[in-house]
Design a protein around this motif. Structure first.
Motif, mmCIF file in Angstrom:
data_model
loop_
_atom_site.group_PDB
_atom_site.id
_atom_site.type_symbol
_atom_site.label_atom_id
_atom_site.label_comp_id
_atom_site.label_asym_id
_atom_site.label_seq_id
_atom_site.Cartn_x
_atom_site.Cartn_y
_atom_site.Cartn_z
ATOM 1 N N UNK A 192 0.848 -1.194 0.000
ATOM 2 C CA UNK A 192 0.000 0.000 0.000
ATOM 3 C C UNK A 192 0.883 1.244 0.000
ATOM 4 N N UNK A 193 0.523 2.225 -0.826
ATOM 5 C CA UNK A 193 1.357 3.422 -0.993
ATOM 6 C C UNK A 193 0.527 4.691 -0.861
ATOM 7 N N UNK A 194 1.190 5.718 -0.337
ATOM 8 C CA UNK A 194 0.536 7.020 -0.150
ATOM 9 C C UNK A 194 0.758 7.947 -1.346
ATOM 10 N N UNK A 195 1.832 7.702 -2.141
ATOM 11 C CA UNK A 195 2.139 8.594 -3.263
ATOM 12 C C UNK A 195 2.352 7.800 -4.543
ATOM 13 N N UNK A 196 2.100 8.448 -5.684
ATOM 14 C CA UNK A 196 2.331 7.823 -6.993
ATOM 15 C C UNK A 196 3.800 7.460 -7.167
ATOM 16 N N UNK A 197 4.676 8.341 -6.679
ATOM 17 C CA UNK A 197 6.105 8.157 -6.870
ATOM 18 C C UNK A 197 6.600 6.878 -6.192
ATOM 19 N N UNK A 198 6.220 6.678 -4.936
ATOM 20 C CA UNK A 198 6.676 5.486 -4.210
ATOM 21 C C UNK A 198 6.063 4.220 -4.797
ATOM 22 N N UNK A 199 4.801 4.312 -5.263
ATOM 23 C CA UNK A 199 4.160 3.134 -5.866
ATOM 24 C C UNK A 199 4.865 2.747 -7.168
ATOM 25 N N UNK A 200 5.158 3.732 -8.012
ATOM 26 C CA UNK A 200 5.818 3.463 -9.289
ATOM 27 C C UNK A 200 7.214 2.879 -9.064
ATOM 28 N N UNK A 201 7.917 3.376 -8.064
ATOM 29 C CA UNK A 201 9.261 2.860 -7.757
ATOM 30 C C UNK A 201 9.186 1.402 -7.317
ATOM 31 N N UNK A 202 8.178 1.089 -6.517
ATOM 32 C CA UNK A 202 8.004 -0.295 -6.053
ATOM 33 C C UNK A 202 7.662 -1.219 -7.222
ATOM 34 N N UNK A 203 6.807 -0.750 -8.137
ATOM 35 C CA UNK A 203 6.442 -1.565 -9.309
ATOM 36 C C UNK A 203 7.679 -1.887 -10.148
ATOM 37 N N UNK A 204 8.526 -0.891 -10.355
ATOM 38 C CA UNK A 204 9.734 -1.093 -11.153
ATOM 39 C C UNK A 204 10.692 -2.072 -10.475
ATOM 40 N N UNK A 205 10.703 -2.074 -9.159
ATOM 41 C CA UNK A 205 11.583 -2.959 -8.397
ATOM 42 C C UNK A 205 11.087 -4.404 -8.434
#
Length: 552
Positions: free
Chosen positions: A460-473
């Motif tokens: 679960x993510x609060x920001x688009x930036x952290x979610x996108x980084x996690x997806x790429x990882x």
């Protein structure tokens, strides 16, 4: 009981534990122990603590539970024999007497710190006794004089009890004519009550004489022995009996087995111990405690008297999500809020399954029923679990009971729900220094229905930036995750709390078609965008199961 310590009842959540799984285990242990985290009931965790949960535990100053990934029975779960270790200086005779008295055929030799040095069996003692021509055994073993005194029940007339036999052979003095040829300096000579043989042995340079038959030792012999530095022992045994007994005064350390000792730890699984025991003919095996110190012995017969581990499951009731060895444990209770899965128990259990958003909500209700108010720390853990599982009441699994419980717990914990939740979720979403495996496994569960097995993870993510980084990882890791978990299908939810939507990543045979059938959306690349979907339990698993079953 397997030992004198209390056998804990483990309260444990699912593998790859989330905040609810760990906090509910801790809170239920506190409730069961009536206001303490130390007692008969112990919270355990079935995997690593994720970052969100670590933040929660640190925020409220609570230690994480001990790791437990397998509840198969171990050596500590059987009645091991608490046979005390023996000193390496103990004589063969004393060891044999002890074996006979306590009816055991193996003794373990330990040092002053209870470290295992070796072991000796009744066969080793028999072999030593049958070596009739080993007349140098006492010297070779550097035998204490006290061992001789004990074995022969002798009185020390001349000499020091602290002395050691360090040279010479054992011989019997019969007549001066023979002794002059037979006795060499440093020998140990058994003599009768004949004055001449006693004097001759001393003059031949014996380091000790043993006067048999309970005979008195003349003063002149005592004086001569003192002058020549010869020890004098007086035994009530006749010469034949003394000759038979004297070599058994040698210390057990001289005969003990020290190489390739087959020993077990209290943590050795019973199955492993059985395989070792079946491969050798030994009867007893030494056991080492948690600190590597000797604590007893175990035999094949002990394995029959097994105390199965006792467990309480929280936040899951599916076999695929539980710790290993569960079928060999006694499940006492299950406290959960998920669908009822594939778990079987050997007998009736207390099963509390309530359709609320979080296990912690059920526990809060149980606190009320038992008239117990949680401490600030426990209230904080329960609050954190509810906020995490219900996504601060945004999840469709959330109920009015969850919200009411959270508000009451927030007051007890002294926390503002919105600001605390934001801190907690931000801590969980922080990717600093994290690996793809770490992010992937932070909240991953395996499911099965019929022949179909699949896994679903969620972050679960609060920001688009952290979610996108996690997806790429995580994306490149999914094939490896499928192989490691042994699951043909993997789905991973990247949930955005603010927009109330999920990016669903997938991998495996027909995964794309299954998502089309389940959610009627067209995936882009290997991600399907699911607006309004935030709950794995209520919004993702049911459509996935329906789509999978339709394809069977």
């Amino acid at each position: 009981m397997a030992n004198n310590t209390v056998r804990h009842i483990n309260i444990i959540g699912h593998q790859n534990p989330d905040t609810d799984s760990i906090c509910s285990a801790l809170a239920y242990a506190w409730l069961k122990n009536r206001g303490s985290l130390t007692g008969l009931y112990e919270a355990r965790r079935a995997g690593h603590v994720n970052r969100e949960t670590r933040f929660v535990l640190q925020h409220f100053g609570v230690e994480p539970p001990r790791l437990c990934t397998d509840v198969s029975p171990q050596i500590k779960d059987i009645d091991i024999r608490k046979q005390a270790g023996i000193d390496g200086e103990m004589s063969l005779r004393a060891a044999w007497n002890l074996m006979r008295d306590v009816e055991i055929d193996t003794l373990c030799i330990v040092d002053s710190d209870n470290e295992l040095q070796g072991l000796i069996t009744i066969k080793d003692i028999a072999d030593a006794n049958m070596d009739l021509f080993d007349t140098a055994v006492l010297a070779a073993a550097n035998t204490r004089c006290t061992n001789l005194l004990e074995t022969l029940e002798a009185e020390l007339v001349v000499g020091s009890a602290d002395a050691h036999i360090d040279s010479g052979n054992i011989c019997i003095g019969t007549s001066p004519e023979i002794m002059e040829e037979l006795v060499k300096p440093g020998d140990l000579v058994l003599v009768s009550n004949r004055y001449e043989t006693q004097m001759c042995a001393i003059d031949c340079g014996a380091q000790a004489i043993v006067v048999c038959c309970g005979s008195a030792v003349p003063r002149t012999i005592v004086a001569r022995a003192q002058e020549k530095g010869c020890a004098v022992l007086a035994t009530p045994y006749d010469t034949y009996a003394a000759a038979r007994l004297i070599s058994t005064a040698a210390p057990v350390r001289h005969f003990m087995r020290t190489k390739e000792l087959l020993k077990f730890s209290v943590n050795t699984p019973i199955e492993d111990a059985k395989k070792v025991m079946a491969s050798v003919r030994h009867r007893y095996f030494p056991i080492l405690d948690e600190n590597g110190k000797y604590c007893g012995v175990v035999s094949r017969r002990n394995l029959l008297n097994l105390h199965r581990k006792q467990v309480i499951l929280v936040d899951h009731n599916e076999r695929t999500q539980a710790v290993d060895g569960l079928e060999q444990a006694d499940i006492l209770e299950i406290i959960d809020h998920h669908r009822i899965g594939s778990l079987e128990t050997t007998g009736p259990v207390y099963f509390r399954n309530v359709p609320v958003g979080c296990t912690a909500t059920i526990l809060y209700q149980m606190y009320g029923e038992q008239g117990l108010t949680p401490s600030r720390e426990i209230a904080g853990l329960l609050l954190s679990a509810i906020l995490s599982d219900t996504l601060v009441f945004r999840s469709p699994t959330s109920t009015p009971q969850d919200e009411a419980a959270a508000k009451a717990l927030a007051a007890l914990a002294g926390e503002d729900i919105q600001s605390y939740a934001e801190q907690m979720f931000e801590a969980g979403a922080d990717l600093t220094g994290r690996t793809a495996e770490d992010v992937f496994s932070s909240d991953f569960k395996a499911f099965s229905r019929g022949d179909v097995k699949f896994g679903v993870g969620q972050s679960t993510y609060m920001t688009d930036k952290s979610r996108a980084a996690a997806e790429a990882l995580v994306q490149p890791f999914l094939p490896e995750a499928s192989r490691r978990e042994g699951l043909p299908l993997i789905f991973y939810m990247f949930t955005d709390m603010k927009t109330q939507s999920t990016d669903l990543m997938f991998y495996g045979h027909n995964a794309e078609e299954i998502i089309r059938d389940a959610f009627h959306v067209e995936p882009e690349g290997n991600i399907a965008k699911l607006p309004g979907v935030v709950s794995r339990k209520k919004q993702l698993i049911p459509p996935l199961l329906a789509a999978l079953q339709a394809r069977q």
